[in-house]
Design a protein around this motif. Structure first.
Motif, PDB file in Angstrom:
ATOM      1  N   THR A 170       0.847  -1.184   0.000  1.00 38.53           N
ATOM      2  CA  THR A 170       0.000   0.000   0.000  1.00 38.53           C
ATOM      3  C   THR A 170       0.888   1.241   0.000  1.00 38.53           C
ATOM      4  OG1 THR A 170      -0.026   0.141   2.401  1.00 38.53           O
ATOM      5  CG2 THR A 170      -1.768  -1.163   1.379  1.00 38.53           C
ATOM      6  N   ILE A 171       0.298   2.356  -0.369  1.00 41.70           N
ATOM      7  CA  ILE A 171       1.049   3.618  -0.342  1.00 41.70           C
ATOM      8  C   ILE A 171       1.528   3.893   1.082  1.00 41.70           C
ATOM      9  CG2 ILE A 171       0.803   6.120  -0.638  1.00 41.70           C
ATOM     10  CD1 ILE A 171      -1.115   5.489  -3.010  1.00 41.70           C
ATOM     11  N   GLU A 172       0.703   3.571   2.067  1.00 46.85           N
ATOM     12  CA  GLU A 172       1.108   3.832   3.449  1.00 46.85           C
ATOM     13  C   GLU A 172       2.296   2.957   3.870  1.00 46.85           C
ATOM     14  OE1 GLU A 172      -1.862   4.926   6.367  1.00 46.85           O
ATOM     15  OE2 GLU A 172      -1.013   3.459   7.739  1.00 46.85           O
ATOM     16  N   GLU A 173       2.261   1.686   3.502  1.00 43.50           N
ATOM     17  CA  GLU A 173       3.397   0.813   3.839  1.00 43.50           C
ATOM     18  C   GLU A 173       4.679   1.305   3.169  1.00 43.50           C
ATOM     19  OE1 GLU A 173       1.005  -3.455   4.325  1.00 43.50           O
ATOM     20  OE2 GLU A 173       1.835  -2.859   2.387  1.00 43.50           O
ATOM     21  N   TRP A 174       4.522   1.782   1.957  1.00 42.69           N
ATOM     22  CA  TRP A 174       5.670   2.292   1.198  1.00 42.69           C
ATOM     23  C   TRP A 174       6.278   3.504   1.926  1.00 42.69           C
ATOM     24  CZ3 TRP A 174       4.547   4.396  -4.425  1.00 42.69           C
ATOM     25  CH2 TRP A 174       5.735   4.540  -5.143  1.00 42.69           C
ATOM     26  N   LEU A 175       5.404   4.407   2.354  1.00 43.74           N
ATOM     27  CA  LEU A 175       5.894   5.583   3.075  1.00 43.74           C
ATOM     28  C   LEU A 175       6.496   5.177   4.421  1.00 43.74           C
ATOM     29  CD1 LEU A 175       3.138   8.205   2.175  1.00 43.74           C
ATOM     30  CD2 LEU A 175       5.521   8.150   1.386  1.00 43.74           C
ATOM     31  N   MET A 176       5.959   4.123   5.032  1.00 47.90           N
ATOM     32  CA  MET A 176       6.541   3.653   6.294  1.00 47.90           C
ATOM     33  C   MET A 176       7.943   3.077   6.051  1.00 47.90           C
ATOM     34  SD  MET A 176       4.491   4.600   8.529  1.00 47.90           S
ATOM     35  CE  MET A 176       5.219   3.844   9.995  1.00 47.90           C
ATOM     36  N   SER A 177       8.160   2.475   4.886  1.00 47.63           N
ATOM     37  CA  SER A 177       9.496   1.968   4.580  1.00 47.63           C
ATOM     38  C   SER A 177      10.454   3.134   4.332  1.00 47.63           C
ATOM     39  CB  SER A 177       9.443   1.033   3.367  1.00 47.63           C
ATOM     40  OG  SER A 177       8.864  -0.204   3.771  1.00 47.63           O
ATOM     41  N   ALA A 178       9.960   4.208   3.692  1.00 51.04           N
ATOM     42  CA  ALA A 178      10.766   5.421   3.568  1.00 51.04           C
ATOM     43  C   ALA A 178      11.105   5.950   4.966  1.00 51.04           C
ATOM     44  CB  ALA A 178      10.010   6.479   2.768  1.00 51.04           C
ATOM     45  N   GLU A 179      10.120   5.855   5.844  1.00 53.73           N
ATOM     46  CA  GLU A 179      10.293   6.335   7.217  1.00 53.73           C
ATOM     47  C   GLU A 179      11.400   5.561   7.943  1.00 53.73           C
ATOM     48  OE1 GLU A 179       8.208   8.891   7.954  1.00 53.73           O
ATOM     49  OE2 GLU A 179       8.859   9.169  10.027  1.00 53.73           O
ATOM     50  N   TYR A 180      11.514   4.259   7.679  1.00 54.42           N
ATOM     51  CA  TYR A 180      12.612   3.460   8.266  1.00 54.42           C
ATOM     52  C   TYR A 180      13.963   4.071   7.904  1.00 54.42           C
ATOM     53  CZ  TYR A 180      10.836  -0.837  10.486  1.00 54.42           C
ATOM     54  OH  TYR A 180      10.291  -1.737  11.363  1.00 54.42           O
ATOM     55  N   ILE A 181      14.114   4.466   6.631  1.00 53.30           N
ATOM     56  CA  ILE A 181      15.383   5.051   6.183  1.00 53.30           C
ATOM     57  C   ILE A 181      15.569   6.441   6.796  1.00 53.30           C
ATOM     58  CG2 ILE A 181      16.653   5.878   4.146  1.00 53.30           C
ATOM     59  CD1 ILE A 181      15.007   3.754   2.514  1.00 53.30           C
ATOM     60  N   MET A 182      14.530   7.256   6.732  1.00 53.71           N
ATOM     61  CA  MET A 182      14.633   8.639   7.188  1.00 53.71           C
ATOM     62  C   MET A 182      14.815   8.747   8.693  1.00 53.71           C
ATOM     63  SD  MET A 182      11.682  10.187   4.702  1.00 53.71           S
ATOM     64  CE  MET A 182      12.142  11.931   4.640  1.00 53.71           C
ATOM     65  N   LEU A 218       4.762 -28.020  19.597  1.00 53.23           N
ATOM     66  CA  LEU A 218       5.960 -27.179  19.503  1.00 53.23           C
ATOM     67  C   LEU A 218       5.622 -25.796  20.051  1.00 53.23           C
ATOM     68  CD1 LEU A 218       5.909 -29.007  16.617  1.00 53.23           C
ATOM     69  CD2 LEU A 218       8.164 -27.946  16.453  1.00 53.23           C
ATOM     70  N   LEU A 219       6.686 -25.067  20.467  1.00 50.50           N
ATOM     71  CA  LEU A 219       6.504 -23.723  21.037  1.00 50.50           C
ATOM     72  C   LEU A 219       6.992 -22.663  20.057  1.00 50.50           C
ATOM     73  CD1 LEU A 219       5.942 -21.884  23.582  1.00 50.50           C
ATOM     74  CD2 LEU A 219       8.374 -22.236  24.165  1.00 50.50           C
ATOM     75  N   ARG A 220       6.178 -21.646  19.826  1.00 50.41           N
ATOM     76  CA  ARG A 220       6.630 -20.535  18.984  1.00 50.41           C
ATOM     77  C   ARG A 220       6.776 -19.281  19.843  1.00 50.41           C
ATOM     78  NH1 ARG A 220       3.482 -16.909  15.471  1.00 50.41           N
ATOM     79  NH2 ARG A 220       4.665 -15.523  16.802  1.00 50.41           N
ATOM     80  N   GLY A 221       7.565 -18.327  19.350  1.00 48.90           N
ATOM     81  CA  GLY A 221       7.727 -17.069  20.058  1.00 48.90           C
ATOM     82  C   GLY A 221       8.597 -16.149  19.235  1.00 48.90           C
ATOM     83  N   GLY A 222       8.198 -14.880  19.096  1.00 53.33           N
ATOM     84  CA  GLY A 222       8.935 -13.944  18.264  1.00 53.33           C
ATOM     85  C   GLY A 222       9.987 -13.192  19.047  1.00 53.33           C
ATOM     86  N   ALA A 223      11.231 -13.244  18.583  1.00 54.73           N
ATOM     87  CA  ALA A 223      12.314 -12.491  19.216  1.00 54.73           C
ATOM     88  C   ALA A 223      12.672 -11.288  18.334  1.00 54.73           C
ATOM     89  CB  ALA A 223      13.529 -13.389  19.413  1.00 54.73           C
ATOM     90  N   PHE A 224      12.766 -11.506  17.029  1.00 53.63           N
ATOM     91  CA  PHE A 224      12.963 -10.420  16.065  1.00 53.63           C
ATOM     92  C   PHE A 224      11.624 -10.214  15.360  1.00 53.63           C
ATOM     93  CE2 PHE A 224      17.094 -12.357  16.691  1.00 53.63           C
ATOM     94  CZ  PHE A 224      17.954 -11.267  16.796  1.00 53.63           C
ATOM     95  N   LYS A 225      11.066  -9.026  15.446  1.00 53.86           N
ATOM     96  CA  LYS A 225       9.719  -8.787  14.936  1.00 53.86           C
ATOM     97  C   LYS A 225       9.744  -7.848  13.734  1.00 53.86           C
ATOM     98  CE  LYS A 225       6.594 -10.077  16.574  1.00 53.86           C
ATOM     99  NZ  LYS A 225       6.006 -11.415  16.240  1.00 53.86           N
ATOM    100  N   PRO A 226       9.254  -8.283  12.596  1.00 48.21           N
ATOM    101  CA  PRO A 226       9.169  -7.384  11.443  1.00 48.21           C
ATOM    102  C   PRO A 226       7.971  -6.460  11.613  1.00 48.21           C
ATOM    103  CG  PRO A 226       8.304  -9.552  10.881  1.00 48.21           C
ATOM    104  CD  PRO A 226       8.691  -9.606  12.325  1.00 48.21           C
ATOM    105  N   ARG A 227       8.190  -5.178  11.726  1.00 53.47           N
ATOM    106  CA  ARG A 227       7.101  -4.243  11.989  1.00 53.47           C
ATOM    107  C   ARG A 227       7.031  -3.202  10.882  1.00 53.47           C
ATOM    108  NH1 ARG A 227       5.354  -4.695  17.190  1.00 53.47           N
ATOM    109  NH2 ARG A 227       3.559  -3.729  16.205  1.00 53.47           N
ATOM    110  N   THR A 228       5.843  -2.919  10.415  1.00 50.65           N
ATOM    111  CA  THR A 228       5.650  -1.925   9.353  1.00 50.65           C
ATOM    112  C   THR A 228       6.224  -0.569   9.747  1.00 50.65           C
ATOM    113  OG1 THR A 228       3.645  -3.075   8.724  1.00 50.65           O
ATOM    114  CG2 THR A 228       3.897  -0.848   7.891  1.00 50.65           C
ATOM    115  N   SER A 229       6.121  -0.242  11.017  1.00 53.62           N
ATOM    116  CA  SER A 229       6.580   1.071  11.481  1.00 53.62           C
ATOM    117  C   SER A 229       7.897   0.975  12.232  1.00 53.62           C
ATOM    118  CB  SER A 229       5.530   1.682  12.410  1.00 53.62           C
ATOM    119  OG  SER A 229       6.065   2.799  13.087  1.00 53.62           O
ATOM    120  N   PRO A 230       8.822   1.898  11.946  1.00 45.69           N
ATOM    121  CA  PRO A 230      10.080   1.905  12.710  1.00 45.69           C
ATOM    122  C   PRO A 230       9.862   2.309  14.160  1.00 45.69           C
ATOM    123  CG  PRO A 230       9.971   3.827  11.256  1.00 45.69           C
ATOM    124  CD  PRO A 230       8.785   2.951  10.915  1.00 45.69           C
ATOM    125  N   TYR A 231       8.667   2.850  14.452  1.00 47.33           N
ATOM    126  CA  TYR A 231       8.403   3.323  15.804  1.00 47.33           C
ATOM    127  C   TYR A 231       7.749   2.250  16.673  1.00 47.33           C
ATOM    128  CZ  TYR A 231       9.165   7.457  13.009  1.00 47.33           C
ATOM    129  OH  TYR A 231       9.700   8.357  12.126  1.00 47.33           O
TER     130      TYR A 231
END
Lengths: 337, 337, 337, 337
Positions: free
Chosen positions: C212-224, D124-137
């Motif tokens: 999505t456009i929002e996800e794309w901007l969030m990826s830009a946000e990772y860099i910025m 089996l047991l699952r658990g996230g240690a490294f999480k891929p997140r859309t937002s850097p925040y």
């Protein structure tokens, strides 16, 4: 059509397939290899149901060599079709701009907009009398009374009129309407298409919201195979996962269509995005992509202020779009009117 | 409905919005903050055109609190609707299996299949008389003659019959058909839906190939708001980018629908994937997801061998599906019949 | 952010939500109505996980008032960002054309193309050294040797170079590359984005094939957010159900992005459709939509005839595209170079 | 592979194509008809770039007869692959249930959940240690410390552990993790896949959010072609236009995969819909469709009440799911453990 069979196909099923194909009047070229058997179908394969063949147990894959559309196919009609609406031509080097309100609401509203868009450069007038609405609780349009107002506006301004037809029951009411529009939701209402194919009038066929280009051309074929060659295609946005725009305007479809079909193609930049401030850039983009025209919503009723800022432009904004479009047309070798 | 306005909205536009909303009979709660102004609309907001409001210049976003469908909404009708078709109940703890050929082709074919599927456990008989086909060159069905054969099969087997209606012009021909099916392509043929709403018969409403769940429920609302509460929903696959399957069967829609609406929901596993050997796993999956029934294509004509292996099962394969379904039903608290 | 709660929310859950929000440093405005309770979150809501809130039992809906991206947001940075690459500016009134081969194959090939595209009007040189390929059996690119050839071409022609980086392990190898491209498949490779955010170099961030456009901007946000403001966005087509084109070029995204972000946006018309004869119309369409530049594949190796007709243009075809683009730029108020 | 050429193909281009194909070690069967020329490619066509061939000027269409994946292809490996994780088998008649928290947050939380899910029947047991997140925040996970807690939980409960790896830089940190998960966003991070192919450990490969089944199998092929045959596929929902669910769980993919590949396939019903109350019906649907296992999010921290009602189940809800799954397994001929 090329049918690739699975390794070691069951002989009886293969023979059944071949008999069935031959009964359709086609010739079969069989080529048996070590890893797969290839069945080539020669003749008019437009009557072969590719979906059916694809699902047979013995079939690995099916490839159409010949497109399933004939009347709409540029291979059999290399020249551009030019649809003439009272002297306004769609197709070839011509470019048309259809403009008007989303819904016809009153005589004053309609005549006001008609005069304004004519002055700004529009060549045809649009207006909705029958409105397809997702909700039964939304305004469904003025119906036959709306058509009467459109005819009045035509008489006063001399502009040909374009309006949407939703049911075969209304065909008589559209007698004086110059271009009959089939909306996205009815693109595969085949009973309606067949009836419109019996007319001689230009039909503006909008792309279904999730229709492939091939399905769209097959719907044109429904109209053309009944005897009406005057089909104008209209790209209006397709459904995707993106949510920042209402739909995704598929301008890639324009050059693809120009190669596949001889029919004219116009673009509706108002509905796809649903936001008036994006109409100008998407109109210019449509020109760049090679469209033969635009259909744009314009609203001028200052007392009906709610619609300001929605997908409809005000006349002065519309005039600005027309001016930029006119500057761009020479680059693509087209002219307005 | 909550409308968030942009920072510093133009006062006149805001006032226009408020007047328009109040004219619709709604109350307005205004809350002005430093960064945004929030307009809450209180009352029956199903008549508010959310698309229109969303596109206003001053509007940042719009959120519906109340769903736009009322008759179909579980909030206003917490109990499951049970649609009774000659004693066969759709909804609640009941599970129905509708089976029969894709197209009615002859009396011998139809009666043969009808008897076979009844013996195997089917509770209703389906058969296509009017066929919506992408191509005008494909077989369009036997029409009224096909309906006559269906009625014969009903007389001989006692099974209620289900068949697709494509145009309001044919409503009279469907008088003795027990369940009228609206196909995916006509899900938003609103003129047809309104006419079906004036009947009392059960309507099997298939999901449009790219319809959202909300649009689907709004189409049910078209039927129900005209007075016909007997709507059965049918999930049949949606259009996605995947090409290994014809469509993507959206079984996630089942539990979502069960929460949003009180209407029964069945699943068509034959059309979505288009391949008969996938009908069994997808039927069991539909049971697991909570469906109230299945509609399955069955073919038994050994001389018409082309269809072997296509999306239609042979009777013995169908019987195997029914048996597995019956074993699974107790786990989800349902029973066949 | 506005959270609408369901009717009669469980008190303890509501209190938990409020405490959680307050712990994030936000203020809460509570407005309890008869039918629903509205919770307004005031402050920097970019750290609130909207997906999480949306799935709470007591929550009916969540609406973001504030976008989740800050550095990329035009609201906080109204002027266009202009990214300068050795004097070639992306953004504002400037328009850039990046051209070159899909893959770097040899010195002769690369230098030949570089000289040809420079002569035709290209302002930067592109070339793939590391190639993301769907199949492990396809050519994966020349790697570091390809980068060396690119640097040679830069030395000979003076054109800045653009090449794709696929792994953080290669960052040192890209030292003399002017613009680092992140491909569609890596748009959410967050570890890579963070590393690129620590550089000062311009990053060409392609849109993910279903982003999505929002996800794309969030990826830009990772860099910025790591300190690198030099992000150039590149629309390259999205995945839809249409099969006549490889992807659907989403030109609607251009005006939307221009409103949401201050970052420059260019378009790749070669990859989206995958067919060279559609590059010209889609390039002109991109100009009309308001793009800040183009990235086009050009191939000139007459002995490598296989690629004729594929997505790469020959230099003389490319020159024709550049000429038409230059004629169109004044209409949108931009200039090349 | 069958390449259909356009009518009257340019001889030189045709010869170029044939030479290029022969240089790849393939044989060419040429069949020239009046309307089209058919070029059959015989041999290992997995190295042929179908996209490239499709875009040549002289080519009308291309059909693969042989799939591009070899190691993952059931044709060359008819028996089910059974991946053994410390005695827990994926594939064949076996069914596994992986459960645990979305993110590892503390020792107390993790051990608590681990014991609860084990008691309820998880294998089996699952658990996230490294999480891929859309937002850097957003919270990015505990990282290496999270892995340490997982290993503690494994030591205490004896359950094998599953966790997501996001970057090749962390491979050493995952030494004692039993199953390495590749998330949807990294499904085409080819550098990472190649590195994982050099290990011997089971890899849980999630489907990309808009990946076709073929692309997914090609990503499995990246791992397998490097020497690691232990790949477990995981369907987790695909991106569609529907907005009532977060993603559309594509259960149709299960029977298709079972036919195309010998690899085990499990389903993640928590992420696709994002709502815990839909986990049970979709788990049962996955069993019906033929899945080899489930991966389910469970949360047990009563003080961390925010997550109640989100996509994670509470232990007692999870136990209810396990019980129903166990009742259903005999119908599909599988057993838990």
């Amino acid at each position: 059509m090329i049918v690739v069979l699975k390794k070691n196909p069951e002989k009886k099923q293969m023979q059944n397939l071949i008999s069935w194909v031959e009964n359709l009047g086609l010739k079969v070229h069989l080529s048996e290899g070590t890893n797969s058997t290839i069945v080539g179908l020669v003749g008019d394969t437009s009557k072969v149901d590719i979906e059916l063949v694809r699902t047979l147990d013995i079939v690995e894959s099916v490839t159409r060599v010949q497109e399933p559309y004939k009347n709409a196919n540029r291979k059999f009609h290399p020249q551009d079709t030019v649809v003439d609406v009272s002297g306004h031509k769609f197709g070839g080097v011509n470019f048309q701009i259809i403009a008007g309100p989303c819904s016809v609401e009153s005589e004053k509203q309609l005549i006001g907009i008609a005069e304004a868009v004519k002055k700004a450069g529009a060549t045809l007038l649009r207006g909705g009398a029958f409105k397809p609405r997702t909700s039964p609780y939304s305004f469904q349009g003025m119906g036959v009374d709306g058509l009467k107002l459109l005819k009045k506006a035509k008489a006063e301004t001399g502009m040909p009129i374009v309006s949407e037809i939703m049911s075969e029951e209304h065909i008589d009411d559209f007698e004086d309407v110059d271009v009959l529009q089939v909306g996205a939701r009815n693109m595969q209402n085949f009973d309606l298409l067949k009836k419109l194919g019996k007319l001689k009038k230009p039909i503006l066929l909008k792309r279904g919201i999730a229709a492939t280009i091939e399905e769209w051309l097959m719907s044109a074929e429904y109209i053309m195979s009944e005897g009406n060659p005057n089909v104008i295609l209209c790209e209006r946005g397709i459904r995707t996962y993106e949510t920042y725009t209402r739909n995704t305007l598929d301008l890639s479809a324009i050059p693809v269509l120009k190669e596949r079909t001889h029919l004219p193609v116009i673009v509706d930049p108002s509905h796809a995005l649903g936001i008036s401030r994006f109409v100008k850039p998407m109109s210019l983009a449509a020109v760049g992509a090679g469209a033969d025209g635009l259909i744009i919503e314009v609203h001028n009723d200052p007392t009906h202020a709610l619609c300001d800022g929605a997908q409809s432009l005000r006349p002065e904004q519309f005039e600005d779009v027309v001016k930029s479009v006119e500057r761009m047309l020479p680059v693509v070798g087209k002219e307005l009117g």
